[in-house]
Design a protein around this motif. Structure first.
Motif: not given
Length: 127
Positions: A20-41
């Motif tokens: 059906x293609x219906x969706x909703x947002x359930x999280x976010x992933x952030x990546x910052x190469x300069x700080x070697x940082x990746x996280x998801x909530x």
């Protein structure tokens, strides 16, 4: 002026019935190469999930979202991605897939605090 670094982010979407293609947002992933940082909530709105699919596997969706967070955390929780650097883990998570939990498109921005950015985007785009 505080030094700001480029970061990338993608929303994590729940698509209860892929056909059906219906969706909703359930999280976010952030990546910052300069700080070697990746996280998801993540934040699962069970009412939205069940409104789109009354027979949805809530436990399975929650486990998939926790898996996204685990890959970002690294170590044992990352499974096969445990030995990968943050950039590879981010790229693996944003790869297109046809499943109930999917990544959205990648966006960019500037931030002085990637960790705060994760929370800000979660509040702005998910909750």
């Amino acid at each position: 002026m505080t030094k700001r670094d480029v970061f990338e982010y993608a929303l994590v979407r729940v698509v209860p019935r892929v056909e059906r293609g219906e969706c909703f947002n359930a999280g976010v992933i952030v990546y910052c190469r300069a700080r070697s940082y990746v996280a998801a909530r993540t934040h699962l709105d069970e009412a939205k999930l069940l409104a789109l699919d009354p027979e949805a596997d809530v436990v399975g969706v929650r486990a998939a979202l926790q898996g996204v967070e685990g890959v970002c955390t690294g170590g044992e929780r990352a499974g096969q991605a445990a030995g990968d650097d943050p950039g590879r883990r981010f790229r693996w998570l944003i790869a297109p897939r046809s499943t109930v939990v999917q990544p959205g498109p990648v966006h960019t921005g500037l931030t002085a605090d990637p960790e705060a950015e994760v929370e800000r985007l979660l509040d702005l785009l998910v909750r």
